[in-house]
Enzyme design. Structure first.
Site, PDB file in Angstrom:
ATOM      1  N   GLU A  86      11.325  -6.741  -9.142  1.00 50.72           N
ATOM      2  CA  GLU A  86      10.568  -5.550  -9.524  1.00 50.72           C
ATOM      3  C   GLU A  86      11.416  -4.697 -10.463  1.00 50.72           C
ATOM      4  OE1 GLU A  86       9.841  -2.874  -6.328  1.00 50.72           O
ATOM      5  OE2 GLU A  86      11.903  -2.989  -5.655  1.00 50.72           O
ATOM      6  N   TRP A 111       0.804  -1.226   0.000  1.00 49.84           N
ATOM      7  CA  TRP A 111       0.000   0.000   0.000  1.00 49.84           C
ATOM      8  C   TRP A 111       0.835   1.273   0.000  1.00 49.84           C
ATOM      9  CZ3 TRP A 111      -4.647  -0.829   3.887  1.00 49.84           C
ATOM     10  CH2 TRP A 111      -5.521  -1.767   3.330  1.00 49.84           C
ATOM     11  N   LYS A 112       2.135   1.133   0.197  1.00 51.06           N
ATOM     12  CA  LYS A 112       3.018   2.296   0.215  1.00 51.06           C
ATOM     13  C   LYS A 112       2.494   3.323   1.242  1.00 51.06           C
ATOM     14  CE  LYS A 112       4.386   1.135  -4.428  1.00 51.06           C
ATOM     15  NZ  LYS A 112       4.863   1.609  -5.754  1.00 51.06           N
ATOM     16  N   GLY A 144      -0.338  -0.040  -6.836  1.00 47.95           N
ATOM     17  CA  GLY A 144      -1.583   0.722  -6.961  1.00 47.95           C
ATOM     18  C   GLY A 144      -2.843  -0.110  -7.030  1.00 47.95           C
ATOM     19  N   HIS A 187      12.764  -2.507  -1.175  1.00 49.19           N
ATOM     20  CA  HIS A 187      11.947  -2.029  -2.295  1.00 49.19           C
ATOM     21  C   HIS A 187      12.696  -0.909  -3.019  1.00 49.19           C
ATOM     22  CE1 HIS A 187       8.635  -0.093  -4.470  1.00 49.19           C
ATOM     23  NE2 HIS A 187       7.993  -1.247  -4.357  1.00 49.19           N
TER      24      HIS A 187
END
EC number: 5.3.1.1
Length: 249
Positions: free
Chosen positions: A167, A10-11, A235, A95
């Site tokens: 990623e 969700w950052k 997102g 991340h």
């Protein structure tokens, strides 16, 4: 067979009230989704609300970072024991946004991963290349460097407890996605590095997730690649219907 991990990052989004509202809609949509492990990683301020909201379900809650020390004068950090005591089970480490904006290095990734394991958390360790690396043909070299400095320092017993997330930095939040074939080839290369360092059994067992503009309309084709063992979603994980669609690919 490796059980897929469908993780949502969700950052820096949502309040505790919004977190509760999310799970009220999300839980019924995935209550029969036993084919995978579901992990949602909200901001630190929402962890307690998330843990309460998933109680009695198989949904896991993860954090987005963890300190490398048990306790001490580390302003702004949250330790493994603190997360563990809250009921958190997973933690994202390394991340690309942590690397880009907060000077996270492969060395600190290793320290955080070791701390997470020491205190009973499952690390989701991220690796990935920049667009310039991809276009310059340096993807495998960059990933090998991140692996050697940030993961290879683990023992075999420690490595068996982690999850890796690939990623591609150029695909995060850009709308660009690595083709399923590119993603699978890169996952295969990462698995090859694991095989060289930790052996065939470890390489066959480790779960490697793909993260980079994953959406409901591309999740199925990505998950159709045998080398892809799940996804790390940004997102699209903020909307309960959208993320449930990805989970139920």
């Amino acid at each position: 067979m490796r059980k897929p991990v469908m993780a949502g990052n969700w950052k820096m989004y949502k309040t505790p009230a919004e977190t509760i509202a999310f799970f009220e809609k999300f839980r019924p949509l995935v209550e029969k989704s036993s084919h995978c492990e579901i992990v949602i990683c909200p901001p630190f301020t929402n962890l307690a609300a998330a843990v309460d909201a998933v109680r009695g379900t198989s949904i896991r809650v993860g954090a987005q970072n963890v300190g490398w020390a048990k306790e001490g004068a580390f302003t702004g950090e949250v330790s493994g024991p603190m997360l563990n005591a809250m009921g958190v089970s997973h933690v994202i480490i390394g991340h690309s946004e942590r690397r880009q904006y907060f000077n996270e290095t492969d060395e600190t990734v290793l320290k955080r991963t070791q701390a997470a394991l020491e205190f009973g958390l499952t690390p989701i360790v991220c690796v990935g290349e920049l667009l310039a690396d991809r276009e310059g043909g340096r993807t495998e070299a960059v990933l090998a460097g991140q692996f050697q400095k940030g993961i290879a320092g683990l023992t075999e017993q420690q490595f068996a407890k982690i999850v890796i997330a690939y990623e591609p930095v150029w695909a995060i939040g850009t709308g660009k996605t690595a083709t399923p074939e590119i993603a699978a080839d890169t996952h295969r290369a990462i698995r090859g590095q694991v095989r060289e360092k930790f052996g065939k059994e470890a390489a066959d067992a480790v779960r490697i997730l793909y993260g980079g503009s994953v959406k409901p309309d591309n999740a199925k084709v990505l998950m159709g690649q045998p080398e892809i063992d799940g996804v790390l979603v940004g997102g699209a994980a903020l909307d309960p219907v959208s993320f449930a669609s990805i989970v139920n690919f």
